[in-house]
Design an enzyme around this catalytic site. Sequence first.
Site, PDB file in Angstrom:
ATOM      1  N   ASP A 170      46.222  30.754  36.779  1.00 21.16           N
ATOM      2  CA  ASP A 170      45.931  30.059  35.366  1.00 21.16           C
ATOM      3  C   ASP A 170      44.470  29.900  35.083  1.00 21.16           C
ATOM      4  O   ASP A 170      43.770  29.467  35.917  1.00 21.16           O
ATOM      5  CB  ASP A 170      46.797  28.963  35.501  1.00 21.16           C
ATOM      6  CG  ASP A 170      46.631  28.196  34.069  1.00 21.16           C
ATOM      7  OD1 ASP A 170      45.853  28.298  33.179  1.00 21.16           O
ATOM      8  OD2 ASP A 170      47.963  27.455  33.861  1.00 21.16           O
ATOM      9  N   HIS A 201      48.134  31.693  32.528  1.00 17.90           N
ATOM     10  CA  HIS A 201      48.279  30.702  31.291  1.00 17.90           C
ATOM     11  C   HIS A 201      49.248  31.170  30.222  1.00 17.90           C
ATOM     12  O   HIS A 201      48.662  32.260  29.730  1.00 17.90           O
ATOM     13  CB  HIS A 201      47.047  29.889  31.158  1.00 17.90           C
ATOM     14  CG  HIS A 201      47.306  28.584  30.097  1.00 17.90           C
ATOM     15  ND1 HIS A 201      47.367  27.554  30.779  1.00 17.90           N
ATOM     16  CD2 HIS A 201      47.527  28.363  28.928  1.00 17.90           C
ATOM     17  CE1 HIS A 201      47.458  26.556  29.939  1.00 17.90           C
ATOM     18  NE2 HIS A 201      47.491  27.052  28.624  1.00 17.90           N
TER      19      HIS A 201
END
Length: 232
Positions: A170, A201
Amino acid sequence: MTLNDTISTLDGDATFGAYVAKPEGTPRAAILVIQEIFGVNPGIRQKCDKFAADGYLAIAPDLFWRLEPGITLDPDVEREFQTALDLMNRFDQDAGIRDIEATIHHIRQTHGVTKVGCVGYCLGGRLAYMTAARTDIDASVGYYGVGIDGLLGEKHAIAHPLMLHIPTADGFVSRETQAAMHEGLDDHPKVTLHDYEGLDHGFATEMGKRRDDAAATLADSRTAAFFEAHLV
């Protein structure tokens, strides 16, 4: 955009819009869908529609109503992405949680559905954690929530089940933050963490270039089983 419901604030001094998707027949339970930084956009509305198809009343409140009511943004358009970042930076998260609490009350009192869960994405993943700690929500799920390591001091207040989906690559949540989440939450009796190795993400978005079909399908199946276990 289509906001087809109106919710009163906790103080009753204002109202804000929401998108509601209703199932055929009596809802099994309700799921409050918490937006990303892009507003109640087509992807969030599609999340609601999918939950409704599974028999839930699904409602996504417009949490940016104090800043720009009804805004809907596309994360794949750079100018709109920058607008979303600006909205996130100006967003009052504590007020947002109060609006989420008002939505929970609205679901129970206006729609007559007692069991309420929530699921949030990005900013909404962080808000889902905060909702689990600060309200009486029955079950919560957060996808790629940001800055949760700074909220670990509230973990003692999590009284109902919480599941967090964590992509290990992420770009908004460092490995150090992920490690802190595991260290702080792995032994919590109400919390379940799932890691998605190498994913970034936004992997479970409904549309756009961030989506990873395989990982999204896996995470969403875990979410479905979680709500089945704790809401139905």
